[in-house]
Design a protein around this motif. Structure first.
Motif, PDB file in Angstrom:
ATOM      1  N   GLY A  67       0.604  -1.209   0.118  1.00 38.83           N
ATOM      2  CA  GLY A  67      -0.001  -0.118  -0.115  1.00 38.83           C
ATOM      3  C   GLY A  67       0.575   1.183   0.103  1.00 38.83           C
ATOM      4  N   PRO A  68       1.913   1.348   0.758  1.00 35.92           N
ATOM      5  CA  PRO A  68       2.610   2.694   0.866  1.00 35.92           C
ATOM      6  C   PRO A  68       3.289   3.150  -0.486  1.00 35.92           C
ATOM      7  CG  PRO A  68       3.070   1.448   2.712  1.00 35.92           C
ATOM      8  CD  PRO A  68       2.436   0.377   1.820  1.00 35.92           C
ATOM      9  N   ALA A  69       3.399   2.362  -1.484  1.00 33.95           N
ATOM     10  CA  ALA A  69       3.941   2.644  -2.809  1.00 33.95           C
ATOM     11  C   ALA A  69       2.912   3.619  -3.419  1.00 33.95           C
ATOM     12  CB  ALA A  69       3.965   1.111  -3.621  1.00 33.95           C
ATOM     13  N   LEU A  70       1.633   3.669  -3.163  1.00 36.00           N
ATOM     14  CA  LEU A  70       0.704   4.677  -3.532  1.00 36.00           C
ATOM     15  C   LEU A  70       1.351   6.083  -3.468  1.00 36.00           C
ATOM     16  CD1 LEU A  70      -2.009   5.419  -4.906  1.00 36.00           C
ATOM     17  CD2 LEU A  70      -3.034   5.152  -2.576  1.00 36.00           C
ATOM     18  N   LEU A  71       1.739   6.232  -2.102  1.00 36.22           N
ATOM     19  CA  LEU A  71       2.288   7.581  -1.735  1.00 36.22           C
ATOM     20  C   LEU A  71       3.964   7.851  -2.109  1.00 36.22           C
ATOM     21  CD1 LEU A  71       0.573   7.938   1.620  1.00 36.22           C
ATOM     22  CD2 LEU A  71      -0.046   8.761  -0.463  1.00 36.22           C
ATOM     23  N   THR A  92      18.408   2.251  -0.169  1.00 39.83           N
ATOM     24  CA  THR A  92      16.989   1.866   0.109  1.00 39.83           C
ATOM     25  C   THR A  92      17.023   0.373   0.704  1.00 39.83           C
ATOM     26  OG1 THR A  92      16.824   1.221  -2.294  1.00 39.83           O
ATOM     27  CG2 THR A  92      15.749   3.274  -1.347  1.00 39.83           C
ATOM     28  N   GLN A  93      17.955  -0.385   0.028  1.00 40.06           N
ATOM     29  CA  GLN A  93      18.415  -1.777   0.573  1.00 40.06           C
ATOM     30  C   GLN A  93      18.559  -1.767   2.019  1.00 40.06           C
ATOM     31  OE1 GLN A  93      17.649  -4.725  -1.343  1.00 40.06           O
ATOM     32  NE2 GLN A  93      16.527  -3.285  -2.542  1.00 40.06           N
ATOM     33  N   VAL A  94      19.720  -0.775   2.394  1.00 36.55           N
ATOM     34  CA  VAL A  94      20.161  -0.736   3.826  1.00 36.55           C
ATOM     35  C   VAL A  94      19.082  -0.507   4.699  1.00 36.55           C
ATOM     36  CG1 VAL A  94      21.701   0.638   5.327  1.00 36.55           C
ATOM     37  CG2 VAL A  94      22.486   0.037   3.362  1.00 36.55           C
ATOM     38  N   ALA A  95      17.898   0.401   4.232  1.00 39.49           N
ATOM     39  CA  ALA A  95      17.055   0.786   5.107  1.00 39.49           C
ATOM     40  C   ALA A  95      16.012  -0.579   5.156  1.00 39.49           C
ATOM     41  CB  ALA A  95      16.003   1.956   4.499  1.00 39.49           C
ATOM     42  N   MET A  96      15.792  -1.249   4.159  1.00 38.57           N
ATOM     43  CA  MET A  96      14.758  -2.388   4.186  1.00 38.57           C
ATOM     44  C   MET A  96      15.365  -3.577   5.052  1.00 38.57           C
ATOM     45  SD  MET A  96      13.717  -2.182   0.273  1.00 38.57           S
ATOM     46  CE  MET A  96      12.912  -3.483   0.044  1.00 38.57           C
ATOM     47  N   GLY A  97      16.728  -3.537   4.839  1.00 38.83           N
ATOM     48  CA  GLY A  97      17.468  -4.753   5.702  1.00 38.83           C
ATOM     49  C   GLY A  97      17.363  -4.242   7.184  1.00 38.83           C
ATOM     50  N   GLY A  98      17.318  -2.924   7.567  1.00 40.95           N
ATOM     51  CA  GLY A  98      17.390  -2.623   8.958  1.00 40.95           C
ATOM     52  C   GLY A  98      15.880  -3.039   9.307  1.00 40.95           C
ATOM     53  N   VAL A  99      14.785  -3.054   8.372  1.00 42.80           N
ATOM     54  CA  VAL A  99      13.481  -3.311   9.111  1.00 42.80           C
ATOM     55  C   VAL A  99      13.383  -4.894   9.184  1.00 42.80           C
ATOM     56  CG1 VAL A  99      11.280  -3.361   8.246  1.00 42.80           C
ATOM     57  CG2 VAL A  99      12.337  -1.160   7.806  1.00 42.80           C
ATOM     58  N   LEU A 123       6.464   0.154   7.131  1.00 41.72           N
ATOM     59  CA  LEU A 123       7.667   0.715   7.071  1.00 41.72           C
ATOM     60  C   LEU A 123       8.535   0.144   5.935  1.00 41.72           C
ATOM     61  CD1 LEU A 123       9.736   2.984   8.298  1.00 41.72           C
ATOM     62  CD2 LEU A 123      10.405   1.194   9.709  1.00 41.72           C
ATOM     63  N   PHE A 124       8.607  -1.108   5.847  1.00 48.57           N
ATOM     64  CA  PHE A 124       9.182  -1.791   4.725  1.00 48.57           C
ATOM     65  C   PHE A 124       8.851  -1.582   3.495  1.00 48.57           C
ATOM     66  CE2 PHE A 124       9.915  -5.508   1.833  1.00 48.57           C
ATOM     67  CZ  PHE A 124      11.156  -5.927   2.106  1.00 48.57           C
ATOM     68  N   GLY A 125       7.213  -1.379   3.367  1.00 51.71           N
ATOM     69  CA  GLY A 125       6.483  -1.006   2.325  1.00 51.71           C
ATOM     70  C   GLY A 125       6.888   0.426   2.118  1.00 51.71           C
ATOM     71  N   ILE A 126       7.212   1.312   2.575  1.00 50.18           N
ATOM     72  CA  ILE A 126       7.246   2.764   2.593  1.00 50.18           C
ATOM     73  C   ILE A 126       8.797   2.836   1.820  1.00 50.18           C
ATOM     74  CG2 ILE A 126       8.283   4.829   3.598  1.00 50.18           C
ATOM     75  CD1 ILE A 126       6.063   4.469   5.815  1.00 50.18           C
ATOM     76  N   PHE A 127       9.926   2.141   2.362  1.00 45.63           N
ATOM     77  CA  PHE A 127      11.172   2.179   1.533  1.00 45.63           C
ATOM     78  C   PHE A 127      11.187   1.281   0.393  1.00 45.63           C
ATOM     79  CE2 PHE A 127      12.814   2.313   6.126  1.00 45.63           C
ATOM     80  CZ  PHE A 127      13.097   3.771   6.020  1.00 45.63           C
ATOM     81  N   ASN A 128      10.164   0.213   0.162  1.00 46.26           N
ATOM     82  CA  ASN A 128      10.298  -0.320  -1.119  1.00 46.26           C
ATOM     83  C   ASN A 128       9.518   0.462  -2.006  1.00 46.26           C
ATOM     84  OD1 ASN A 128      10.357  -2.763  -2.591  1.00 46.26           O
ATOM     85  ND2 ASN A 128       8.250  -3.030  -2.407  1.00 46.26           N
ATOM     86  N   GLY A 129       8.507   1.595  -1.923  1.00 50.19           N
ATOM     87  CA  GLY A 129       8.169   2.359  -2.787  1.00 50.19           C
ATOM     88  C   GLY A 129       9.234   3.292  -3.249  1.00 50.19           C
ATOM     89  N   LEU A 130      10.148   3.572  -2.639  1.00 49.86           N
ATOM     90  CA  LEU A 130      11.228   4.226  -2.993  1.00 49.86           C
ATOM     91  C   LEU A 130      12.255   3.556  -3.639  1.00 49.86           C
ATOM     92  CD1 LEU A 130      12.129   6.553   0.253  1.00 49.86           C
ATOM     93  CD2 LEU A 130      10.869   7.129  -1.693  1.00 49.86           C
TER      94      LEU A 130
END
Length: 430
Positions: A67-71, A92-99, A123-130
């Motif tokens: 869902g966060p990809a919408l934003l 972004t991969q570092v951030a997703m790995g942190g989640v 939170l994972f979806g937010i970084f994945n959207g980026l």
């Protein structure tokens, strides 16, 4: 500034993209990382369903992830067109790995809160959207245009190899070592792709604009180009159709395993892995077959029709064995649709707009997946998973039949293979 060539897209040697060092490294790192991600993608719905007994929570998990990809996808697409895509992916991969590490620590500490897990998934979806627009754009940058079809198909192959291996590993880990270790290995897998990206170098450079326009102006450019291209609009629309109706099955395997087949976690892993195995079979068959000019329209229509048949068979055939066979068909048909449409979008999107065009695709697809997963979850709790799957199959089959009756519409997809361009509309960008 690089732009798509006007000549027809031709598929030479099926593994040609692997001849380029950057793509070969990226392929290897992504395979390991996505295996860990799919391990986590099965673990999350499994633990949620075990703790709550509700398919709605499984639907919430999928919605939180996509869902966060919408934003965020619009910003991700703009960043992919403005910044170094490789460096953007690193962050972004570092951030997703942190989640992923946070998920592991939550479960290892005994804090098994569904709400907290859904929050981390969001939170994972937010970084994945980026992340996603840059990821898809970088695939194109790692090979010359003549090898784009090979790169897109191989990228789909590694993703689906991971989707076959990851759930199978998850089933074994959940049965023997527990969810904590499954979350742990998912977290570790992100380190592999981060290290790989340190050594990846694109084979060609896309020159970034020296004078950047504002956020709204840049998105008006992308929107105008997309609105003037009927093949691109059709490809994005069909991505949404597949995402909304077919993607929920990847979460509903948990419900099938528990309430229809009465199998253990190994059986659950095999059922989910069968979806990935079908995709691998299709990808390998397509790669080995090669061909001078891909028939995008036929692949997309047959893929959607196959999805409908696969869902209907899964809903009515008894026993885990038939379920595995139906899942293989669904996986093959799903990749037939998605790899075809992704190739069309990659071939038709100009380099200067590629990140934003792919962001629109990701945003639309993620929104459709989130909506479809929530609807499928509620419908499953109301009428049962088999009836839900049957209804999905009927709608997909009707969609495939409608497309068969509209050959002039589906022929738009073949313009990407033929190198044709539409007459520019008043808002199109040269």
């Amino acid at each position: 500034m690089a732009t798509p060539a006007s000549g027809p897209a031709r598929q030479g040697h099926p593994f040609a993209a692997l001849r380029h060092r950057g793509f070969a490294l990226f392929f290897s790192g992504a395979l390991v990382s996505n295996t860990g991600t799919w391990l986590g993608n099965l673990t999350v719905p499994y633990v949620l369903y075990q703790n709550t007994g509700s398919a709605v929570w499984v639907g919430f998990a999928a919605a939180a992830q996509f869902g966060p990809a919408l934003l965020l996808s619009p910003l991700g697409g703009l960043l992919a067109d403005s910044l170094d895509r490789r460096l953007l992916l690193l962050w972004t991969q570092v951030a997703m790995g942190g989640v992923a590490v946070a998920m592991w620590m939550q479960w290892a500490s005994g804090l098994h809160s569904p709400v907290l897990l859904i929050g981390l998934l969001t939170l994972f979806g937010i970084f994945n959207g980026l992340n996603n627009p840059a990821w898809q754009s970088l695939v194109n940058d790692l090979v010359p245009r003549r090898d784009v079809l090979s790169a897109v198909t191989l990228n789909s192959l590694q993703f689906n190899l991971a989707r076959a291996v990851g759930p199978a590993l998850a089933g074994v880990l959940l049965a023997t070592m527990g969810a904590t270790w499954a979350f742990f290995f998912n977290a570790v897998s992100f380190a592999v792709v981060v290290v790989t990206l340190l050594f990846v170098r694109p084979c060609r450079t896309v020159v970034k604009p020296a004078h950047r326009q504002g956020f709204a102006a840049q998105w008006r450019q992308a929107g105008s180009h997309l609105a003037s291209s009927r093949p691109l609009l059709l490809a994005v629309a069909l991505c949404c159709l597949a995402g909304m109706l077919s993607n929920p099955i990847f979460s509903l395997t948990v419900v099938f395993a528990e309430t229809v087949y009465f199998t253990d976690t190994v059986g659950l892993g095999l059922l989910t892995a069968a979806l990935g195995a079908g995709s691998v079979v299709y990808a390998l068959t397509g790669l080995l077959a090669g061909g001078r000019r891909p028939d995008f329209a036929r692949r997309a229509v047959l893929g959607i029709t196959g999805l409908g048949i696969g869902h209907m068979l899964l809903s009515v055939l008894p026993g885990l064995g038939w379920g595995l066979a139906s899942a293989v068909l669904i996986g093959a048909a799903f990749l037939a649709v998605m790899s075809t449409l992704n190739s069309v979008i990659q071939l038709l999107a100009p380099d200067r707009l590629r990140g934003r065009i792919l962001a629109v695709r990701h945003m639309a697809f993620s929104t459709s997946v989130a909506a479809g997963s929530l609807a499928a979850g509620y419908l499953t709790d109301a009428v049962g998973v088999q009836t839900t799957c049957l209804l999905i199959g009927v709608v997909l089959l009707l969609a495939g039949a409608a497309l068969l009756c509209l050959p002039r519409v589906t022929a738009l997809l073949d313009r990407a293979a033929a190198g044709e361009k539409e007459s520019p509309g008043p808002n199109s960008i040269r």
